[in-house]
Design a protein around this motif. Sequence first.
Motif, short mmCIF file in Angstrom:
data_model
loop_
_atom_site.label_atom_id
_atom_site.label_comp_id
_atom_site.label_asym_id
_atom_site.label_seq_id
_atom_site.Cartn_x
_atom_site.Cartn_y
_atom_site.Cartn_z
N SER A 148 0.82 -1.19 0.00
CA SER A 148 0.00 0.00 0.00
C SER A 148 0.87 1.25 0.00
CB SER A 148 -0.95 -0.06 1.20
OG SER A 148 -0.67 0.87 2.17
N LYS A 149 0.38 2.26 -0.68
CA LYS A 149 1.12 3.51 -0.82
C LYS A 149 0.90 4.38 0.41
CE LYS A 149 2.08 6.91 -4.31
NZ LYS A 149 1.83 7.35 -5.65
N ASN A 150 1.93 5.13 0.81
CA ASN A 150 1.78 6.07 1.90
C ASN A 150 0.81 7.17 1.50
OD1 ASN A 150 3.56 4.97 3.84
ND2 ASN A 150 5.30 5.75 2.69
N LYS A 151 -0.05 7.55 2.45
CA LYS A 151 -1.08 8.53 2.17
C LYS A 151 -0.96 9.72 3.11
CE LYS A 151 -5.86 8.94 1.03
NZ LYS A 151 -7.03 8.21 0.60
N ALA A 152 -0.95 10.91 2.54
CA ALA A 152 -0.88 12.15 3.31
C ALA A 152 -2.16 12.94 3.12
CB ALA A 152 0.30 12.98 2.85
N LYS A 202 8.38 12.89 -2.53
CA LYS A 202 8.66 11.66 -1.78
C LYS A 202 7.76 10.51 -2.20
CE LYS A 202 11.66 13.60 1.03
NZ LYS A 202 13.08 13.28 1.00
N TRP A 209 4.36 10.34 -2.04
CA TRP A 209 3.17 10.13 -1.22
C TRP A 209 1.91 10.46 -2.01
CZ3 TRP A 209 2.69 9.41 4.36
CH2 TRP A 209 3.89 9.04 4.95
N LEU A 229 -0.03 12.03 8.22
CA LEU A 229 0.64 11.00 7.44
C LEU A 229 0.11 9.65 7.88
CD1 LEU A 229 4.32 12.31 7.54
CD2 LEU A 229 2.58 12.72 5.79
N ASN A 230 -0.48 8.95 6.93
CA ASN A 230 -1.10 7.65 7.22
C ASN A 230 -2.03 7.74 8.42
OD1 ASN A 230 0.15 6.26 5.05
ND2 ASN A 230 2.03 6.12 6.24
N TYR A 270 10.17 15.62 9.96
CA TYR A 270 9.85 14.21 9.73
C TYR A 270 10.73 13.62 8.63
CZ TYR A 270 7.14 10.04 8.57
OH TYR A 270 6.75 8.75 8.31
#
Length: 83
Positions: A2-6, A28, A30, A61-62, A75
Amino acid sequence: MSKNKATIWGNASNCPYCDKAEALLSSKGWEIDYYKIGKNVTKDMFLERFPGIRTVPQIELNGIHIGGYSDLCVYFGTNYANL
């Protein structure tokens, strides 16, 4: 995988730090949801989500609130003064 989600909560117009946060997150890789106060969310929705906070952007973030743009730079270990 799964892709990081912001999630960025910012102003609908003229928010340079919102734009910088979006650019940093994009660089990055996201995935970004952008909630703009006055456009697709209300000020009351923002205040309910972040009680006592009066500045934008606010970034999650996530699903975890990390703070504003300078917190995002910390971060990622990025010097925000140079961006």
